[in-house]
Write a protein that holds these residues in place. Structure first.
Motif, PDB file in Angstrom:
ATOM      1  N   ILE A 207       0.820  -1.216   0.000  1.00 17.32           N
ATOM      2  CA  ILE A 207       0.000   0.000   0.000  1.00 17.32           C
ATOM      3  C   ILE A 207       0.853   1.266   0.000  1.00 17.32           C
ATOM      4  O   ILE A 207       0.413   2.297  -0.472  1.00 17.32           O
ATOM      5  N   HIS A 208       2.083   1.156   0.502  1.00 12.60           N
ATOM      6  CA  HIS A 208       2.920   2.355   0.519  1.00 12.60           C
ATOM      7  C   HIS A 208       3.344   2.793  -0.882  1.00 12.60           C
ATOM      8  O   HIS A 208       3.859   3.882  -1.057  1.00 12.60           O
ATOM      9  N   LEU A 209       3.147   1.928  -1.889  1.00  9.09           N
ATOM     10  CA  LEU A 209       3.516   2.319  -3.252  1.00  9.09           C
ATOM     11  C   LEU A 209       2.351   2.972  -4.002  1.00  9.09           C
ATOM     12  O   LEU A 209       2.530   3.536  -5.081  1.00  9.09           O
ATOM     13  N   ALA A 210       1.176   2.908  -3.410  1.00  9.57           N
ATOM     14  CA  ALA A 210      -0.032   3.331  -4.126  1.00  9.57           C
ATOM     15  C   ALA A 210       0.009   4.791  -4.539  1.00  9.57           C
ATOM     16  O   ALA A 210      -0.197   5.133  -5.707  1.00  9.57           O
ATOM     17  N   SER A 211       0.326   5.672  -3.581  1.00  8.44           N
ATOM     18  CA  SER A 211       0.194   7.091  -3.898  1.00  8.44           C
ATOM     19  C   SER A 211       1.242   7.525  -4.910  1.00  8.44           C
ATOM     20  O   SER A 211       1.076   8.492  -5.626  1.00  8.44           O
ATOM     21  N   ARG A 212       2.315   6.772  -4.985  1.00 11.97           N
ATOM     22  CA  ARG A 212       3.372   7.154  -5.907  1.00 11.97           C
ATOM     23  C   ARG A 212       3.107   6.670  -7.332  1.00 11.97           C
ATOM     24  O   ARG A 212       3.554   7.284  -8.294  1.00 11.97           O
ATOM     25  N   GLY A 231      -5.103   7.872  -7.114  1.00 16.35           N
ATOM     26  CA  GLY A 231      -3.958   7.424  -6.345  1.00 16.35           C
ATOM     27  C   GLY A 231      -3.241   8.539  -5.612  1.00 16.35           C
ATOM     28  O   GLY A 231      -2.742   8.353  -4.511  1.00 16.35           O
ATOM     29  N   ARG A 232      -3.187   9.708  -6.249  1.00 15.90           N
ATOM     30  CA  ARG A 232      -2.443  10.807  -5.637  1.00 15.90           C
ATOM     31  C   ARG A 232      -3.111  11.374  -4.391  1.00 15.90           C
ATOM     32  O   ARG A 232      -2.486  12.057  -3.604  1.00 15.90           O
ATOM     33  N   SER A 233      -4.386  11.075  -4.230  1.00 15.94           N
ATOM     34  CA  SER A 233      -5.060  11.689  -3.092  1.00 15.94           C
ATOM     35  C   SER A 233      -5.427  10.664  -2.011  1.00 15.94           C
ATOM     36  O   SER A 233      -6.210  10.956  -1.120  1.00 15.94           O
TER      37      SER A 233
END
Ligand SMILES: Nc1ncnc2c1ncn2[C@@H]1O[C@H](COP(=O)(O)OP(=O)(O)O)[C@@H](O)[C@H]1O
Ligand SMILES: [Mg+2]
Length: 244
Positions: A207-212, A231-233
């Motif tokens: 999940i830590h890769l999601a926003s990136r 993803g960015r939000s």
């Protein structure tokens, strides 16, 4: 813009008692990266198999560029433009990187020729270009078993690219990698999306890769989407909440 590939109100059951997918809808658009999260057993693999056409929805439908996939002809077309990387990558350990990549051309090569290892020159050249692009040239004639996890994942991407796909579906693709290697692999998908418009849907636990990386983040829980966001939000805590 109409989507490349769409699951619309899809229900699926393996045993005609319990539904593994319940009213799932997803539109995959050109050049976008989708990350699908969910606990094990949530239905992620089942959803990818439905999008690839390996499984047929019990109810609901899959569309390709707005056309329902309801004939064997459309199904074949879709099958060939959707690259599918199964969990574990499905690469053959005891053959070379080159031979693994050439497998991606099988739909275009007569079976007898492929059995005898006779791939047309243009297919071999294409494989070489893709191997180069994936940074695997040094390993071209090495057995896949001699490669690291990240390199094997790149072989799996290379094989999928031989198909000339519009969409790549990757099951638990970066989950077994260390963070930096996972980032390298996801950078490849980003580049393919930006430069060639290839869409990717990845199921993952990271999940830590999601926003990136994700243009869209989805959480599947007991066969239903419980979160769907840009993803960015999206924040990690939001994802954890939706997964629980
Ligand atoms: N071939 C199968 N036959 C029967 N049940 C299955 C089969 N494959 C998966 N299931 C069931 O469907 C549910 C979702 O599985 P799956 O799509 O593999 O989830 P995930 O990939 O999210 O872990 C699970 O309860 C699993 O036991
Ligand atoms: Mg799975």
């Amino acid at each position: 813009m109409s989507s490349l590939l769409e699951a619309r109100e899809v229900w699926f059951t393996y045993d005609s008692r319990n539904y593994t997918l319940r009213d799932v809808s997803l539109q995959i658009e050109e050049g976008k990266i989708y990350m699908i999260f969910g606990r094990s057993g949530a239905g992620k693999t089942t959803l990818l198999k439905i999008l690839k056409g390996i499984l047929k929805p019990t109810r609901g439908m899959v569309f390709f560029r707005g056309q329902p996939i309801n004939s064997s002809e459309t199904a074949r077309r879709v099958y060939s433009i959707v690259g599918y990387i199964p969990q574990g990558f499905g690469i053959v350990s005891n053959v070379s990187v080159m031979d693994n990549v050439l497998v991606g051309a099988l739909s275009r090569v007569p079976i007898l020729h492929s059995l005898m290892g006779q791939f047309p020159r243009e297919e071999v050249e294409r494989a070489e270009e893709i191997i180069e692009m994936m940074g695997l040239s040094r390993f071209k004639y090495q057995k896949a078993s001699q490669l690291s996890g990240g390199q094997r994942q790149r072989v799996a991407i290379a094989r999928a690219l031989m198909q000339k796909p519009k969409v790549i579906l990757a099951d638990e693709f970066v989950s077994q990698l260390d963070l930096l290697t996972a980032i390298e692999v996801l950078d490849v998908f980003r580049r393919l999306a930006d430069e060639k418009g290839i869409a990717t849907a990845i199921t993952s636990h990271d999940i830590h890769l999601a926003s990136r990386y994700a243009d869209q983040v989805l959480v599947l829980k007991n066969g239903e989407f419980t979160l769907r966001k840009d993803g960015r939000s999206v924040s990690e805590s939001e994802l954890v909440m939706a997964l629980r």
